[in-house]
Design a protein around this motif. Sequence first.
Motif, PDB file in Angstrom:
ATOM      1  N   SER A 279       0.806  -1.375  -0.080  1.00  0.00           N
ATOM      2  CA  SER A 279      -0.082  -0.001  -0.095  1.00  0.00           C
ATOM      3  C   SER A 279       0.857   1.407  -0.072  1.00  0.00           C
ATOM      4  O   SER A 279       0.058   2.516  -0.517  1.00  0.00           O
ATOM      5  CB  SER A 279      -1.001  -0.005   1.217  1.00  0.00           C
ATOM      6  OG  SER A 279      -0.153  -0.040   2.399  1.00  0.00           O
ATOM      7  N   ARG A 280       2.144   1.060   0.274  1.00  0.00           N
ATOM      8  CA  ARG A 280       3.055   2.421   0.374  1.00  0.00           C
ATOM      9  C   ARG A 280       3.465   2.697  -1.089  1.00  0.00           C
ATOM     10  O   ARG A 280       3.904   3.850  -1.158  1.00  0.00           O
ATOM     11  CB  ARG A 280       4.219   2.177   1.339  1.00  0.00           C
ATOM     12  CG  ARG A 280       3.950   2.067   2.693  1.00  0.00           C
ATOM     13  CD  ARG A 280       4.937   1.720   3.647  1.00  0.00           C
ATOM     14  NE  ARG A 280       5.814   2.799   3.620  1.00  0.00           N
ATOM     15  CZ  ARG A 280       7.244   2.906   4.328  1.00  0.00           C
ATOM     16  NH1 ARG A 280       7.657   1.655   4.964  1.00  0.00           N
ATOM     17  NH2 ARG A 280       7.976   3.924   4.284  1.00  0.00           N
ATOM     18  N   GLU A 281       3.307   1.842  -1.856  1.00  0.00           N
ATOM     19  CA  GLU A 281       3.912   2.084  -3.020  1.00  0.00           C
ATOM     20  C   GLU A 281       2.636   2.118  -4.051  1.00  0.00           C
ATOM     21  O   GLU A 281       2.789   3.143  -5.276  1.00  0.00           O
ATOM     22  CB  GLU A 281       4.687   0.769  -3.880  1.00  0.00           C
ATOM     23  CG  GLU A 281       5.873   0.594  -3.038  1.00  0.00           C
ATOM     24  CD  GLU A 281       6.775  -0.466  -3.448  1.00  0.00           C
ATOM     25  OE1 GLU A 281       6.833  -0.553  -4.743  1.00  0.00           O
ATOM     26  OE2 GLU A 281       7.370  -1.423  -2.579  1.00  0.00           O
TER      27      GLU A 281
ATOM     28  N   ASP B 124      -1.927   2.446  -4.570  1.00  0.00           N
ATOM     29  CA  ASP B 124      -3.248   2.230  -4.179  1.00  0.00           C
ATOM     30  C   ASP B 124      -4.075   1.299  -5.036  1.00  0.00           C
ATOM     31  O   ASP B 124      -4.376   1.573  -6.032  1.00  0.00           O
ATOM     32  CB  ASP B 124      -3.946   3.732  -3.907  1.00  0.00           C
ATOM     33  CG  ASP B 124      -5.244   3.725  -3.470  1.00  0.00           C
ATOM     34  OD1 ASP B 124      -5.662   2.593  -3.098  1.00  0.00           O
ATOM     35  OD2 ASP B 124      -6.104   4.620  -3.813  1.00  0.00           O
TER      36      ASP B 124
ATOM     37  N   SER C 203      13.823   5.881  -0.033  1.00  0.00           N
ATOM     38  CA  SER C 203      13.010   7.041  -0.287  1.00  0.00           C
ATOM     39  C   SER C 203      12.097   7.056  -1.304  1.00  0.00           C
ATOM     40  O   SER C 203      11.158   7.908  -1.625  1.00  0.00           O
ATOM     41  CB  SER C 203      13.733   8.267  -0.183  1.00  0.00           C
ATOM     42  OG  SER C 203      14.573   8.351  -1.399  1.00  0.00           O
TER      43      SER C 203
ATOM     44  N   LYS D 180       9.288   5.526  -2.831  1.00  0.00           N
ATOM     45  CA  LYS D 180       7.960   4.852  -2.687  1.00  0.00           C
ATOM     46  C   LYS D 180       7.289   4.127  -3.726  1.00  0.00           C
ATOM     47  O   LYS D 180       6.335   3.309  -3.830  1.00  0.00           O
ATOM     48  CB  LYS D 180       7.093   5.617  -1.636  1.00  0.00           C
ATOM     49  CG  LYS D 180       7.977   5.630  -0.318  1.00  0.00           C
ATOM     50  CD  LYS D 180       8.604   4.780   0.436  1.00  0.00           C
ATOM     51  CE  LYS D 180       9.274   4.992   1.625  1.00  0.00           C
ATOM     52  NZ  LYS D 180       9.965   3.918   2.350  1.00  0.00           N
TER      53      LYS D 180
END
Length: 418
Positions: free
Chosen positions: A28-30, A32, A373, A375
């Motif tokens: 989910s950090r990379e 949606d 850093s 993402k």
Amino acid sequence: MKLVGIAGSIADESYNRKLLKYIASHFSREVDIELLDINDIPMFNQDEDQTESEAVQYLVKKIKSADGVIIATPEHNHTVPAALKSVIEWLSFNVHPLDGKPVMIIGASYFTQGSSRAQLHLRQILEAPGVNAVVLPGNEVLVGDVKNAFDSLGNLKNQGTVDFIHETLRKFIKFVKVINTIDEQEDSAYESEDLGANGTAETTVDGVDMNADDWVEQAAKKTNAAEGSDYVKLDRGLLTVNQLNYFLNTMPIELTYADENNQFIYYNKYLDTKDMLAPRKPGQVGDPLSSVHPGRAVKHVQQVIHALREGKTDLVSMPVPGNGPTKHIMHYYKAMHNENGEYRGINEWVVDLWPIVESYLKMTGKMLVDDPSNKVDASTGASAAPSTDASTGASESEAEPETPSKPDTDASTGASES
């Protein structure tokens, strides 16, 4: 980036839906990822059009607004489930939200093959006229023995599987950017780009059939072209035709020239056709560009050439989808101009950058690692615990260096247009 995920199962307990949920949560950090439900989609029946129904329109709107789609398919009798096939039928009947949409296929099954046959069939369906999705080539995510693949919290147990899914998802993110960068050009002026080379240029050879296999020989005879030991005066040199050929054919890149009339008039014979990164055949020289690109790519070829011709950009570049840990093939398209700044065609070159990167790593003792850093793009592959060559200080890692970039003309891998 916004993606939607579709599980091709309507079962209450679906491992493919579980796989999608894991991917959406774990990465989910990379990206949606929103999961869409197909349980309310009726079976396809063209005599009872349900295109405007709430259930079908829900899918249509969600897919259209997404940057890309991930489809997880089970395997039923060596093919996709009826429910998934029915959904695709509705989405290619009177509405076409998948047309030009980047799609990634994944799948899970009870057995070791991991829905491989269903995925192959699904790829063919998605690339069919009327559907026209742009499917990520290669990179098959096949989760077998799925009953034992997840722990009690819904997480995949095998780290190798997780890493492979992560790597494939990163490639898909880049793939989505490539396809959507092409489609962002809303101006329809590109449609006037004549890939049939029906006009003329200063250097057009009249009276010679462009599609002739021996166009070079006919055109050379017609123009009394210099050859062999004849000298050619260049801006900064004087070379014979033979020397020019020696020089160009030993360039460690593949070069192609298309003139301002969109006629393919030259490529360097650096390698035999079967060994080329972007295969060209001698008989193609002289052909209009419409003859040397598949029908599915024509729109994108027009867009790229038009952008270069109109000065909207001077260089278009992209990595080839499916690059692996020991290759990183790049296509570059550069606008060429005369001394007055007038457009005079395209210089295309194709090169595998990996040997250059690999040489740099060996010479410096460096290695490629993830950028913590970064993402979204995840533009560099991870180098996992590499050892060092004592004689050169080289990293033995086979990491994949990838850089997001603008697309070339063949970024599309979808089916021919309906």
